[in-house]
Design a protein around this motif. Structure first.
Motif, PDB file in Angstrom:
ATOM      1  N   ARG A  26      41.250  38.863  36.311  1.00 34.93           N
ATOM      2  CA  ARG A  26      40.617  38.077  37.515  1.00 34.93           C
ATOM      3  C   ARG A  26      40.637  36.422  37.431  1.00 34.93           C
ATOM      4  N   SER A  27      40.293  36.247  36.220  1.00 37.25           N
ATOM      5  CA  SER A  27      40.297  34.671  35.953  1.00 37.25           C
ATOM      6  C   SER A  27      41.591  34.046  35.794  1.00 37.25           C
ATOM      7  N   PHE A  28      42.546  34.901  35.413  1.00 37.88           N
ATOM      8  CA  PHE A  28      43.862  34.317  35.168  1.00 37.88           C
ATOM      9  C   PHE A  28      44.455  34.345  36.399  1.00 37.88           C
ATOM     10  N   ILE A  29      44.466  35.418  37.379  1.00 40.30           N
ATOM     11  CA  ILE A  29      45.124  35.465  38.588  1.00 40.30           C
ATOM     12  C   ILE A  29      44.601  34.413  39.645  1.00 40.30           C
ATOM     13  N   GLY A  30      43.376  34.124  39.627  1.00 37.89           N
ATOM     14  CA  GLY A  30      42.694  33.104  40.526  1.00 37.89           C
ATOM     15  C   GLY A  30      42.843  33.560  41.875  1.00 37.89           C
ATOM     16  N   ASN A  31      43.341  32.769  42.388  1.00 38.80           N
ATOM     17  CA  ASN A  31      43.822  33.014  44.017  1.00 38.80           C
ATOM     18  C   ASN A  31      44.900  33.403  44.572  1.00 38.80           C
ATOM     19  N   LEU A  32      45.815  33.960  43.446  1.00 32.98           N
ATOM     20  CA  LEU A  32      46.743  34.818  43.889  1.00 32.98           C
ATOM     21  C   LEU A  32      46.742  35.984  44.818  1.00 32.98           C
ATOM     22  N   ILE A  33      45.494  36.631  44.368  1.00 31.71           N
ATOM     23  CA  ILE A  33      45.056  37.627  45.420  1.00 31.71           C
ATOM     24  C   ILE A  33      43.816  37.574  45.974  1.00 31.71           C
ATOM     25  N   SER A  34      43.196  38.218  46.653  1.00 31.81           N
ATOM     26  CA  SER A  34      41.912  38.124  47.273  1.00 31.81           C
ATOM     27  C   SER A  34      41.056  39.052  46.215  1.00 31.81           C
ATOM     28  N   ARG A  35      39.699  38.797  46.247  1.00 29.65           N
ATOM     29  CA  ARG A  35      38.852  39.699  45.427  1.00 29.65           C
ATOM     30  C   ARG A  35      38.631  41.110  46.154  1.00 29.65           C
ATOM     31  N   ASN A  36      38.757  41.237  47.385  1.00 26.90           N
ATOM     32  CA  ASN A  36      38.964  42.526  48.159  1.00 26.90           C
ATOM     33  C   ASN A  36      40.045  43.017  48.178  1.00 26.90           C
ATOM     34  N   TYR A  37      40.090  44.223  47.760  1.00 29.71           N
ATOM     35  CA  TYR A  37      41.566  45.343  47.862  1.00 29.71           C
ATOM     36  C   TYR A  37      42.256  44.901  49.100  1.00 29.71           C
ATOM     37  N   ASN A  38      43.335  44.570  49.144  1.00 32.70           N
ATOM     38  CA  ASN A  38      44.203  44.423  50.288  1.00 32.70           C
ATOM     39  C   ASN A  38      45.607  45.336  49.924  1.00 32.70           C
ATOM     40  N   SER A  39      46.162  46.213  50.704  1.00 31.41           N
ATOM     41  CA  SER A  39      47.474  46.965  50.161  1.00 31.41           C
ATOM     42  C   SER A  39      48.610  46.122  50.216  1.00 31.41           C
ATOM     43  N   SER A  40      48.685  44.930  50.919  1.00 30.52           N
ATOM     44  CA  SER A  40      49.914  43.995  51.012  1.00 30.52           C
ATOM     45  C   SER A  40      49.851  43.389  49.650  1.00 30.52           C
ATOM     46  N   GLN A  41      48.912  42.993  48.951  1.00 24.02           N
ATOM     47  CA  GLN A  41      48.722  42.123  47.948  1.00 24.02           C
ATOM     48  C   GLN A  41      48.991  42.678  46.486  1.00 24.02           C
ATOM     49  N   VAL A  42      48.419  44.225  46.526  1.00 25.19           N
ATOM     50  CA  VAL A  42      48.351  44.781  45.103  1.00 25.19           C
ATOM     51  C   VAL A  42      49.276  46.196  45.070  1.00 25.19           C
ATOM     52  N   LYS A  43      49.527  46.643  43.939  1.00 25.84           N
ATOM     53  CA  LYS A  43      49.773  47.959  43.605  1.00 25.84           C
ATOM     54  C   LYS A  43      49.610  48.456  42.123  1.00 25.84           C
ATOM     55  N   TYR A  44      49.065  49.657  42.187  1.00 29.37           N
ATOM     56  CA  TYR A  44      48.348  50.099  40.834  1.00 29.37           C
ATOM     57  C   TYR A  44      49.009  51.348  40.433  1.00 29.37           C
ATOM     58  N   TYR A  45      49.344  51.566  39.148  1.00 28.51           N
ATOM     59  CA  TYR A  45      49.917  52.868  38.587  1.00 28.51           C
ATOM     60  C   TYR A  45      49.256  53.385  37.638  1.00 28.51           C
ATOM     61  N   SER A  46      49.120  54.725  37.246  1.00 24.59           N
ATOM     62  CA  SER A  46      48.520  55.066  36.221  1.00 24.59           C
ATOM     63  C   SER A  46      49.289  56.624  35.690  1.00 24.59           C
ATOM     64  N   SER A  47      49.248  57.077  34.576  1.00 24.29           N
ATOM     65  CA  SER A  47      49.814  58.307  34.082  1.00 24.29           C
ATOM     66  C   SER A  47      48.764  59.248  34.505  1.00 24.29           C
ATOM     67  N   SER A  48      48.886  60.453  34.521  1.00 30.37           N
ATOM     68  CA  SER A  48      47.861  61.581  34.869  1.00 30.37           C
ATOM     69  C   SER A  48      46.722  61.703  33.980  1.00 30.37           C
ATOM     70  N   ALA A  49      46.942  61.176  32.760  1.00 28.65           N
ATOM     71  CA  ALA A  49      45.709  61.393  31.604  1.00 28.65           C
ATOM     72  C   ALA A  49      44.404  60.701  32.471  1.00 28.65           C
ATOM     73  N   ASN A  50      43.362  61.560  32.152  1.00 27.11           N
ATOM     74  CA  ASN A  50      42.169  60.850  32.436  1.00 27.11           C
ATOM     75  C   ASN A  50      41.774  59.561  31.963  1.00 27.11           C
ATOM     76  N   ARG A  51      42.353  59.574  30.677  1.00 29.41           N
ATOM     77  CA  ARG A  51      41.692  58.083  29.869  1.00 29.41           C
ATOM     78  C   ARG A  51      42.444  56.901  30.686  1.00 29.41           C
ATOM     79  N   CYS A  52      43.576  57.242  31.056  1.00 34.30           N
ATOM     80  CA  CYS A  52      44.646  56.099  31.625  1.00 34.30           C
ATOM     81  C   CYS A  52      43.914  55.863  33.025  1.00 34.30           C
ATOM     82  N   GLN A  53      43.621  57.031  33.921  1.00 40.98           N
ATOM     83  CA  GLN A  53      43.058  56.655  34.970  1.00 40.98           C
ATOM     84  C   GLN A  53      41.681  56.047  34.978  1.00 40.98           C
TER      85      GLN A  53
END
Length: 381
Positions: free
Chosen positions: A79-106
């Motif tokens: 968050r500190s590194f990215i700064g104002n590149l994206i908003s603090r609130n989730y916005n689907s046009s700004q971010v995309k996240y992926y995880s493996s199916s393992a509980n520990r990754c999610q």
């Protein structure tokens, strides 16, 4: 031979890898940040039964409270590194996240995004119960981030065979040179140490015993193995941590099959950003052998990853399209640091003084290992 030791979870090479105190700053012209992370600290696959445990209640291989804190620390630093590149609130046009199916990754990704998206104003939906949290969606993609668990991938058995059977020259040598130690481990744990994976399980137990300030078994605390003190035996056991996962990343056929599809995804996302499309932040949560492999395929000089460590890739279009490869590491649990990567000689030669590599040269280097049709690649392996 570098002696590997764990201090409060962080695996480092003695006198060789000291983490910087402060993260680098994002380039003002950067338009995309991708990050990939190994899951946070987890419990062992097998517990030492003779050790009265005050920990491990989440279950084997599940994320621990320390792992959750590591994920949160990573999210805060991102968050500190990215700064104002994206908003603090989730916005689907700004971010995309992926995880493996393992509980520990999610769960690791959930803690990362909790810090990345600390809601404010219209996004602060429940100040009584969830002042600093809002749900953030992500996609589960095992061909991308957990290929070894994809049943349709017929090549898994082939590339993992020499590792699971410890027939790779490096693993054979490790077994031969530690025959007395492995017998001592087997005699006291009653585990079959014919497979080095069990020695890795033992190392995982020691990491948690240290973190939870629990009691060591007497056969470790007061060793009866000739030439060994407690500290020396502990250091020896910890040498086996993640031994098979690290071997996969070193062994070309395994590392390439585990991470080539992810690498292509990274190349595609950067290509989209170069064309002015796509989100500004993309994040992935995976496993040691997958994350370390994709880093090596991208051109990182790296041999191991502690829990919650991984990569940050920064892309800018101007003045010319270029990428910068960065590491991120916990220091050791709640703090995190983002810092320049050690590059392969070929990429180091073309990087500028700030570490940026011309996009075309990065793609030319990485493309040789990438593939877009994972099913076909699994059949060919």
């Amino acid at each position: 031979m570098n002696v590997l030791f764990f201090f409060a979870l962080v695996l480092v090479a003695s006198a060789e890898h000291l983490l910087p105190k402060k993260s680098v700053a994002i380039d003002k012209k950067s338009v995309l940040v991708l990050f990939g992370t190994r899951h946070g600290n987890r419990h062992p696959e097998v517990f030492l039964q003779e050790n009265p445990r005050s920990w491990g209640y989440e279950g084997n291989t599940e994320l621990t409270s320390f792992g959750k804190r590591q994920g949160l620390g990573l999210g805060k630093e991102l968050r500190s590194f990215i700064g104002n590149l994206i908003s603090r609130n989730y916005n689907s046009s700004q971010v995309k996240y992926y995880s493996s199916s393992a509980n520990r990754c999610q769960m690791t990704l959930q803690t990362v995004t909790a810090a990345l998206h600390d809601p404010e104003q219209w996004g602060d939906w429940d100040k009584k119960w969830y002042e600093h949290w809002s749900p953030v969606p992500y996609a589960i993609d095992d061909p991308l981030l957990r290929m070894y668990a994809v049943k349709e991938c017929k090549g898994n058995d082939k590339v993992w065979g020499p590792i699971d059977k410890d027939t790779l020259p490096s693993l054979k040598k490790l077994k031969t040179s530690n025959a007395a130690e492995l017998k001592y481990f087997a005699d006291n744990t009653k585990w079959n140490m014919d497979n080095l994976g069990k020695a890795a399980d033992l190392a995982d137990n020691l990491i948690e015993i240290d973190l939870y300030k629990a009691e060591y078994p007497s056969w470790i605390k007061t060793p009866k193995l000739k030439g060994y003190t407690f500290e020396k035996l502990k250091a020896k056991i910890l040498e086996f941590a993640e031994v098979h996962q690290n071997a996969c990343a070193e062994y070309g056929p395994c590392g390439n099959l585990m991470a080539g599809y992810w690498l292509q995804n990274i190349i595609d996302k950067i290509g989209d950003a170069n064309g002015g499309k796509g989100p500004q932040v993309i994040g992935y949560a995976s496993h040691t052998e997958i994350t370390l492999s994709v880093m090596k395929l991208m051109g990182y000089e790296k041999d191991e990853l502690t829990t919650s460590a991984g990569f940050v890739v920064e892309f800018k279009r101007l003045p010319k399209p270029a990428v910068r490869l960065l590491n991120h590491d916990p220091n050791p649990v709640d703090e995190h640091v983002i810092y320049p990567a050690e590059l392969t000689p070929k990429l180091k030669k073309v990087a500028d003084k700030d570490g940026f590599i011309p996009l075309d040269q990065f793609v030319a280097y990485a493309k040789q290992f990438a593939f877009s049709d994972w099913k076909s690649q699994c059949d060919k392996a």
